[in-house]
Design an enzyme around this catalytic site. Structure first.
Site, short mmCIF file in Angstrom:
data_model
loop_
_atom_site.label_atom_id
_atom_site.label_comp_id
_atom_site.label_asym_id
_atom_site.label_seq_id
_atom_site.Cartn_x
_atom_site.Cartn_y
_atom_site.Cartn_z
N HIS A 11 5.59 -4.43 -8.88
CA HIS A 11 5.64 -3.09 -8.33
C HIS A 11 5.19 -2.05 -9.36
CE1 HIS A 11 7.73 -5.05 -5.12
NE2 HIS A 11 7.83 -3.91 -4.45
N SER A 12 5.09 -2.45 -10.60
CA SER A 12 4.70 -1.53 -11.68
C SER A 12 3.52 -2.10 -12.47
CB SER A 12 5.89 -1.33 -12.63
OG SER A 12 5.47 -0.70 -13.83
#
Length: 127
Positions: A11-12
């Site tokens: 997600h990052s």
């Protein structure tokens, strides 16, 4: 020699770039690609980013996908369905530890199944 490709999905973008840096300290000849964040570089995941990473990491030995959270796995599954390749697998293991072990094993020339099994060993190191 070709190697199993490694795709890091998070997600990052910072998470996967950091993990790739750690892997590159010890493994240099294995394709390691990242798919971090959304298309707008926000927190989240993108099927398109995963597809692109698969394409870049692909070799005839296949590709192993590592992910951080459940929705990243769902996007990995969609990307595999949309792919023209059939030798892509998802490793359901901790992202950092699993991908590190997977990259090392891939660098040793092991098959997709062997790399996946080695990555799974991080869940139960006594076996």
């Amino acid at each position: 020699m070709s190697h199993v490709g490694i795709v890091l999905i998070s997600h990052s973008s910072k998470v996967v770039e950091g993990i790739k840096d750690i892997i590159r300290q010890v493994v240099h000849d294995v394709p390691v690609e990242v798919a971090g964040g959304t298309d707008d570089n926000d927190i989240g995941t993108s099927v398109e980013k995963v597809q692109g990473a698969i394409e870049r990491a692909y070799s005839e030995k296949g590709v192993l996908l590592f992910f951080d959270l459940g929705s990243a796995r769902m996007n990995a599954e969609v990307a595999i369905e949309l792919s023209e390749y059939d030798n892509i697998k998802i490793a359901d293991v901790p992202l950092l530890e699993g991908s590190y072990v997977g990259a090392v094993e891939s660098g040793m020339g092991k098959s997709l199944e062997e790399v996946l099994e080695s990555a799974k060993s991080v869940l139960n190191p006594n076996h």
